[in-house]
Design a protein around this motif. Structure first.
Motif, PDB file in Angstrom:
ATOM      1  N   TYR A  70       0.808  -1.222   0.000  1.00  0.00           N
ATOM      2  CA  TYR A  70       0.000   0.000   0.000  1.00  0.00           C
ATOM      3  C   TYR A  70       0.843   1.275   0.000  1.00  0.00           C
ATOM      4  O   TYR A  70       0.349   2.353   0.336  1.00  0.00           O
ATOM      5  CB  TYR A  70      -0.989  -0.008   1.165  1.00  0.00           C
ATOM      6  CG  TYR A  70      -1.894  -1.209   1.109  1.00  0.00           C
ATOM      7  CD1 TYR A  70      -2.949  -1.251   0.201  1.00  0.00           C
ATOM      8  CD2 TYR A  70      -1.669  -2.328   1.917  1.00  0.00           C
ATOM      9  CE1 TYR A  70      -3.770  -2.375   0.110  1.00  0.00           C
ATOM     10  CE2 TYR A  70      -2.483  -3.450   1.831  1.00  0.00           C
ATOM     11  CZ  TYR A  70      -3.531  -3.469   0.926  1.00  0.00           C
ATOM     12  OH  TYR A  70      -4.336  -4.581   0.827  1.00  0.00           O
ATOM     13  N   ASP A  71       2.109   1.156  -0.417  1.00  0.00           N
ATOM     14  CA  ASP A  71       2.954   2.336  -0.561  1.00  0.00           C
ATOM     15  C   ASP A  71       2.861   2.812  -2.003  1.00  0.00           C
ATOM     16  O   ASP A  71       3.579   2.331  -2.886  1.00  0.00           O
ATOM     17  CB  ASP A  71       4.406   2.021  -0.200  1.00  0.00           C
ATOM     18  CG  ASP A  71       5.276   3.274  -0.212  1.00  0.00           C
ATOM     19  OD1 ASP A  71       4.731   4.375  -0.464  1.00  0.00           O
ATOM     20  OD2 ASP A  71       6.493   3.156   0.035  1.00  0.00           O
ATOM     21  N   VAL A  72       1.966   3.770  -2.261  1.00  0.00           N
ATOM     22  CA  VAL A  72       1.731   4.270  -3.612  1.00  0.00           C
ATOM     23  C   VAL A  72       2.529   5.531  -3.913  1.00  0.00           C
ATOM     24  O   VAL A  72       2.477   6.034  -5.041  1.00  0.00           O
ATOM     25  CB  VAL A  72       0.224   4.555  -3.825  1.00  0.00           C
ATOM     26  CG1 VAL A  72      -0.587   3.272  -3.716  1.00  0.00           C
ATOM     27  CG2 VAL A  72      -0.286   5.593  -2.823  1.00  0.00           C
ATOM     28  N   LEU A  73       3.267   6.040  -2.936  1.00  0.00           N
ATOM     29  CA  LEU A  73       3.912   7.336  -3.119  1.00  0.00           C
ATOM     30  C   LEU A  73       5.113   7.309  -4.052  1.00  0.00           C
ATOM     31  O   LEU A  73       5.357   8.297  -4.764  1.00  0.00           O
ATOM     32  CB  LEU A  73       4.299   7.923  -1.755  1.00  0.00           C
ATOM     33  CG  LEU A  73       3.113   8.189  -0.800  1.00  0.00           C
ATOM     34  CD1 LEU A  73       3.597   8.920   0.450  1.00  0.00           C
ATOM     35  CD2 LEU A  73       2.007   8.983  -1.487  1.00  0.00           C
ATOM     36  N   PRO A  74       5.900   6.231  -4.111  1.00  0.00           N
ATOM     37  CA  PRO A  74       7.026   6.244  -5.060  1.00  0.00           C
ATOM     38  C   PRO A  74       6.587   6.237  -6.521  1.00  0.00           C
ATOM     39  O   PRO A  74       7.343   6.618  -7.409  1.00  0.00           O
ATOM     40  CB  PRO A  74       7.790   4.953  -4.719  1.00  0.00           C
ATOM     41  CG  PRO A  74       7.392   4.621  -3.322  1.00  0.00           C
ATOM     42  CD  PRO A  74       5.959   5.065  -3.222  1.00  0.00           C
ATOM     43  N   GLY A  75       5.385   5.784  -6.790  1.00  0.00           N
ATOM     44  CA  GLY A  75       4.872   5.715  -8.157  1.00  0.00           C
ATOM     45  C   GLY A  75       3.727   4.727  -8.218  1.00  0.00           C
ATOM     46  O   GLY A  75       3.533   3.935  -7.295  1.00  0.00           O
ATOM     47  N   PRO A  76       2.955   4.752  -9.284  1.00  0.00           N
ATOM     48  CA  PRO A  76       1.766   3.891  -9.364  1.00  0.00           C
ATOM     49  C   PRO A  76       2.137   2.410  -9.416  1.00  0.00           C
ATOM     50  O   PRO A  76       2.818   1.979 -10.347  1.00  0.00           O
ATOM     51  CB  PRO A  76       1.102   4.326 -10.675  1.00  0.00           C
ATOM     52  CG  PRO A  76       1.728   5.622 -11.053  1.00  0.00           C
ATOM     53  CD  PRO A  76       3.097   5.616 -10.479  1.00  0.00           C
ATOM     54  N   PRO A  77       1.702   1.599  -8.460  1.00  0.00           N
ATOM     55  CA  PRO A  77       1.902   0.147  -8.578  1.00  0.00           C
ATOM     56  C   PRO A  77       1.059  -0.390  -9.737  1.00  0.00           C
ATOM     57  O   PRO A  77      -0.128  -0.102  -9.827  1.00  0.00           O
ATOM     58  CB  PRO A  77       1.390  -0.397  -7.238  1.00  0.00           C
ATOM     59  CG  PRO A  77       1.352   0.797  -6.313  1.00  0.00           C
ATOM     60  CD  PRO A  77       1.055   1.966  -7.190  1.00  0.00           C
ATOM     61  N   LYS A  78       1.687  -1.139 -10.625  1.00  0.00           N
ATOM     62  CA  LYS A  78       0.993  -1.652 -11.810  1.00  0.00           C
ATOM     63  C   LYS A  78       1.076  -3.179 -11.847  1.00  0.00           C
ATOM     64  O   LYS A  78       2.125  -3.753 -11.556  1.00  0.00           O
ATOM     65  CB  LYS A  78       1.625  -1.076 -13.084  1.00  0.00           C
ATOM     66  CG  LYS A  78       1.506   0.434 -13.241  1.00  0.00           C
ATOM     67  CD  LYS A  78       0.066   0.852 -13.412  1.00  0.00           C
ATOM     68  CE  LYS A  78      -0.079   2.342 -13.609  1.00  0.00           C
ATOM     69  NZ  LYS A  78       0.349   2.796 -14.931  1.00  0.00           N
ATOM     70  N   PRO A  79       0.002  -3.841 -12.237  1.00  0.00           N
ATOM     71  CA  PRO A  79       0.030  -5.304 -12.344  1.00  0.00           C
ATOM     72  C   PRO A  79       0.771  -5.751 -13.594  1.00  0.00           C
ATOM     73  O   PRO A  79       0.836  -5.027 -14.596  1.00  0.00           O
ATOM     74  CB  PRO A  79      -1.453  -5.671 -12.433  1.00  0.00           C
ATOM     75  CG  PRO A  79      -2.095  -4.472 -13.056  1.00  0.00           C
ATOM     76  CD  PRO A  79      -1.321  -3.279 -12.557  1.00  0.00           C
ATOM     77  N   GLY A  80       1.330  -6.948 -13.534  1.00  0.00           N
ATOM     78  CA  GLY A  80       1.946  -7.529 -14.710  1.00  0.00           C
ATOM     79  C   GLY A  80       0.916  -8.190 -15.603  1.00  0.00           C
ATOM     80  O   GLY A  80      -0.236  -8.400 -15.210  1.00  0.00           O
ATOM     81  N   LYS A  81       1.316  -8.553 -16.826  1.00  0.00           N
ATOM     82  CA  LYS A  81       0.380  -9.149 -17.784  1.00  0.00           C
ATOM     83  C   LYS A  81      -0.134 -10.500 -17.308  1.00  0.00           C
ATOM     84  O   LYS A  81      -1.304 -10.830 -17.508  1.00  0.00           O
ATOM     85  CB  LYS A  81       1.065  -9.291 -19.137  1.00  0.00           C
ATOM     86  CG  LYS A  81       1.293  -7.955 -19.849  1.00  0.00           C
ATOM     87  CD  LYS A  81       1.864  -8.157 -21.239  1.00  0.00           C
ATOM     88  CE  LYS A  81       2.038  -6.814 -21.950  1.00  0.00           C
ATOM     89  NZ  LYS A  81       2.613  -6.981 -23.316  1.00  0.00           N
ATOM     90  N   VAL A  82       0.738 -11.298 -16.687  1.00  0.00           N
ATOM     91  CA  VAL A  82       0.306 -12.611 -16.216  1.00  0.00           C
ATOM     92  C   VAL A  82      -0.765 -12.463 -15.146  1.00  0.00           C
ATOM     93  O   VAL A  82      -1.788 -13.162 -15.147  1.00  0.00           O
ATOM     94  CB  VAL A  82       1.509 -13.419 -15.683  1.00  0.00           C
ATOM     95  CG1 VAL A  82       1.029 -14.716 -15.014  1.00  0.00           C
ATOM     96  CG2 VAL A  82       2.477 -13.736 -16.814  1.00  0.00           C
ATOM     97  N   GLN A  83      -0.537 -11.534 -14.227  1.00  0.00           N
ATOM     98  CA  GLN A  83      -1.515 -11.287 -13.173  1.00  0.00           C
ATOM     99  C   GLN A  83      -2.838 -10.827 -13.759  1.00  0.00           C
ATOM    100  O   GLN A  83      -3.925 -11.272 -13.338  1.00  0.00           O
ATOM    101  CB  GLN A  83      -0.969 -10.239 -12.206  1.00  0.00           C
ATOM    102  CG  GLN A  83      -1.872  -9.952 -11.015  1.00  0.00           C
ATOM    103  CD  GLN A  83      -1.288  -8.860 -10.120  1.00  0.00           C
ATOM    104  OE1 GLN A  83      -0.280  -8.237 -10.454  1.00  0.00           O
ATOM    105  NE2 GLN A  83      -1.922  -8.636  -8.979  1.00  0.00           N
ATOM    106  N   LEU A  84      -2.765  -9.954 -14.762  1.00  0.00           N
ATOM    107  CA  LEU A  84      -3.985  -9.441 -15.383  1.00  0.00           C
ATOM    108  C   LEU A  84      -4.745 -10.566 -16.088  1.00  0.00           C
ATOM    109  O   LEU A  84      -5.975 -10.688 -15.946  1.00  0.00           O
ATOM    110  CB  LEU A  84      -3.639  -8.337 -16.370  1.00  0.00           C
ATOM    111  CG  LEU A  84      -4.809  -7.691 -17.121  1.00  0.00           C
ATOM    112  CD1 LEU A  84      -5.840  -7.135 -16.166  1.00  0.00           C
ATOM    113  CD2 LEU A  84      -4.305  -6.602 -18.056  1.00  0.00           C
TER     114      LEU A  84
END
Length: 301
Positions: free
Chosen positions: A275-289
């Motif tokens: 839940y640390d979103v401050l360094p930049g947007p956490p993005k899911p990988g293609k496999v996870q998606l």
């Protein structure tokens, strides 16, 4: 609003805006849809992307869009003036000939699909609100904003595909609001840089979070707890909207599953970042998606 993408080239405002579709968090008009749907969804996307660029001050340099909308060079930096001019051009879509090429493209879709002005006006109103309101006191206030900034997009997808019913619109609104909340969580630092905070003030107070905490390079425990709380709210909304996927068939079902799965995967990525979103947007990988798409299609989520 929607995710800011790479700056547009100055020479072709229409092509430059539509090119941003590749950078979005969600599939705009994927290849597996019928060509007519893809064309119309791209026309809707062009409108939504351009109005967001106006509201965020992200128009391509050179003033081409302002000139197309009939705005004088002296007012080309005034976002409210630009939004007013854009709304006037939108109204031409329904009764004459619009000036901007993206709205001329949209006019063909509006006529083919018998679309109404209301969802488009909602998106303009949301961007106008962004110029006047930069903080939200309660969750209900934020949800009301999402009714303007996000829900019209889902309603337009249903209208373009000819599948709108009251129950589907209700489910779609849940999904779209959730996706907007997730995007706000991913973009806390970027939004703060624009002097906007989409975390409800009442929740910030409950979790003992100050705005100064959002400007840090990494989130402390209080910010993480707040983000986790809002992410769970967004997940509940997604789950409430997810039955929309099972109510349709064929390629539309795959598209809507992609929307729901994208939101779920983004929430999982936020959780994986603790839940640390401050360094930049956490993005899911293609496999996870892709895994989430499968779960959503099977109705297991």
């Amino acid at each position: 609003m929607t995710e800011t993408a790479t700056a547009r080239p100055t020479g072709d405002p229409e092509r430059g805006t539509l090119a941003k579709a590749a950078d979005e968090n969600f599939p705009v008009a994927p290849f597996f849809l019928p060509r007519a749907w893809r064309d119309d969804l791209m026309a809707v996307y062009g409108f939504a992307r351009l109005v967001d660029d106006i509201g965020d001050g992200d128009l391509a340099p050179g003033g081409a869009d302002a000139r197309l909308l009939g705005v004088s060079p002296g007012e080309a930096e005034d976002r409210l003036v630009l939004l007013d001019a854009f709304e006037a051009d939108l109204r031409r879509v329904f009764d004459s000939t619009p000036r901007h090429p993206l709205l001329r493209r949209l006019q063909r879709t509006v006529r083919r699909r018998a679309l109404t002005p209301e969802p488009f006006l909602g998106l303009i109103a949301a961007n106008r609100q962004d110029q006047l309101v930069s903080r939200y006191e309660t969750w209900d206030d934020l949800v009301a904003y999402c009714e303007l900034s996000a829900n019209p997009v889902g309603r337009l997808v249903l209208a373009v595909t000819g599948t709108a019913t009251p129950e589907r619109v209700r489910r779609s609104d849940h999904i779209c609001t959730a996706l907007q909340i997730v995007e706000h969580l991913q973009d806390v630092a970027e939004d703060l840089g624009r002097d906007r905070v989409y975390l409800p003030a009442a929740d910030m107070k409950r979790f003992h979070v100050q705005e100064a905490d959002l400007a840090a390079s990494s989130a402390g425990a209080s910010v993480r707890a707040l983000v986790a709380f809002e992410a769970q709210r967004a997940r509940r909304l997604l789950n409430e909207g997810a039955p929309l996927v099972g109510s349709v068939h064929g390629r539309l079902k795959l598209l809507l599953a992609g929307f729901v799965a994208g939101g779920r995967a983004a929430i999982d990525a936020i959780a994986a970042a603790r839940y640390d979103v401050l360094p930049g947007p956490p993005k899911p990988g293609k496999v996870q998606l892709l895994r989430e798409v499968g779960v959503t299609l099977r109705g297991e989520g």
